[in-house]
Design a protein around this motif. Structure first.
Motif, short mmCIF file in Angstrom:
data_model
loop_
_atom_site.label_atom_id
_atom_site.label_comp_id
_atom_site.label_asym_id
_atom_site.label_seq_id
_atom_site.Cartn_x
_atom_site.Cartn_y
_atom_site.Cartn_z
N UNK A 46 0.79 -1.23 0.00
CA UNK A 46 0.00 0.00 0.00
C UNK A 46 0.82 1.28 0.00
N UNK A 47 2.14 1.15 0.03
CA UNK A 47 3.03 2.31 0.04
C UNK A 47 4.01 2.23 -1.13
N UNK A 48 4.81 3.27 -1.31
CA UNK A 48 5.83 3.22 -2.37
C UNK A 48 7.10 2.60 -1.82
N UNK A 49 7.87 1.97 -2.71
CA UNK A 49 9.14 1.37 -2.29
C UNK A 49 10.12 2.45 -1.87
N UNK A 50 9.99 3.63 -2.45
CA UNK A 50 10.87 4.74 -2.06
C UNK A 50 10.66 5.09 -0.58
N UNK A 51 9.41 5.08 -0.14
CA UNK A 51 9.10 5.34 1.27
C UNK A 51 9.83 4.35 2.16
N UNK A 52 9.82 3.08 1.76
CA UNK A 52 10.47 2.04 2.56
C UNK A 52 11.98 2.19 2.55
N UNK A 53 12.55 2.49 1.38
CA UNK A 53 14.01 2.68 1.31
C UNK A 53 14.47 3.80 2.23
N UNK A 54 13.68 4.86 2.31
CA UNK A 54 14.04 5.99 3.17
C UNK A 54 14.00 5.60 4.66
N UNK A 55 13.20 4.59 4.99
CA UNK A 55 13.06 4.15 6.38
C UNK A 55 13.94 2.93 6.69
N UNK A 56 14.67 2.46 5.70
CA UNK A 56 15.42 1.20 5.84
C UNK A 56 16.42 1.21 6.98
N UNK A 57 17.18 2.28 7.11
CA UNK A 57 18.18 2.34 8.18
C UNK A 57 17.52 2.32 9.56
N UNK A 58 16.38 3.00 9.67
CA UNK A 58 15.65 2.98 10.94
C UNK A 58 15.16 1.56 11.24
N UNK A 59 14.69 0.87 10.21
CA UNK A 59 14.27 -0.53 10.38
C UNK A 59 15.43 -1.39 10.87
N UNK A 60 16.58 -1.22 10.24
CA UNK A 60 17.74 -2.03 10.62
C UNK A 60 18.09 -1.81 12.09
N UNK A 61 17.98 -0.57 12.52
CA UNK A 61 18.32 -0.24 13.90
C UNK A 61 17.34 -0.86 14.88
N UNK A 62 16.04 -0.65 14.65
CA UNK A 62 15.05 -1.09 15.65
C UNK A 62 14.68 -2.57 15.53
#
Length: 198
Positions: A46-62
């Motif tokens: 339901x979102x764009x892949x660009x949105x996820x890429x921008x959040x990727x580092x935060x995902x890796x951290x948490x």
């Protein structure tokens, strides 16, 4: 600087261009990376892949570097903590699915020796190389993604519909959907011929 021809979806956003050039369609066999991309593809729904890429580092951290053994042990307090983190997609169903999928990912890895062996077994360890002239020709699903989606759902995985699974197959390089004039396609074709892959 040499002007490279890329798949049109890469656009000119640096983070997207980097992902296209260095990851998308390139075979991935590391279980941690395979788990990371499974979580991120599910988060994308339901979102764009660009949105996820921008959040990727935060995902890796948490998400503890996407260590499935650690993620599988997350409890309700951890889910609440993640829900409060603006750095990731704050969707309870997606977060709970990531935790549940981590345990199932480990189950599959135990059954097959690795998740890599399981998922790549669908293509006998060799990428499916498609021959598209334009982005418009690239499908959203295929009979193979339907089959893998069905298997994963039967095993209890969530956020693994056929469209998500096909995007996952592209991201881990099980499928090479780079279009004919894309430089990455030529790079990967060169590697395939070097290795004697027909």
């Amino acid at each position: 600087m040499e002007e490279r021809t890329r798949c049109s979806w890469a656009g000119d956003t640096p983070i997207y261009v980097d992902y296209h050039d260095n990851e998308w369609g390139r075979p991935t066999h590391d279980d941690r990376e395979l788990f990371e991309l499974l979580v991120l593809e599910g988060a994308q729904a339901g979102l764009s892949w660009l949105t996820i890429l921008k959040k990727r580092e935060a995902y890796r951290e948490v998400f503890d570097g996407f260590d499935p053994a650690k993620v599988a042990r997350y409890d309700e307090a951890k889910v609440q903590e993640l829900m409060a983190n603006a750095g990731i997609v704050r969707n309870r169903r997606k977060i709970e699915a990531a935790v549940a999928n981590a345990g199932l990912f480990l189950d599959v890895a135990r059954e097959f020796g690795s998740f890599d062996t399981f998922i790549w077994g669908y293509v006998d360890g060799e990428p499916v190389v498609n021959h598209w002239e334009t982005q418009a020709e690239v499908p959203a699903t295929t009979p193979l993604s339907d089959c893998i989606s069905k298997d994963l759902k039967k095993r209890g995985f969530k956020f693994v519909g056929s469209t998500i699974v096909y995007a996952y197959m592209q991201s881990i390089g099980m499928v090479n959907d780079h279009v004919a004039d894309c430089f990455v396609r030529r790079e990967l074709a060169g590697k395939s011929s070097d290795e004697g892959i027909s």
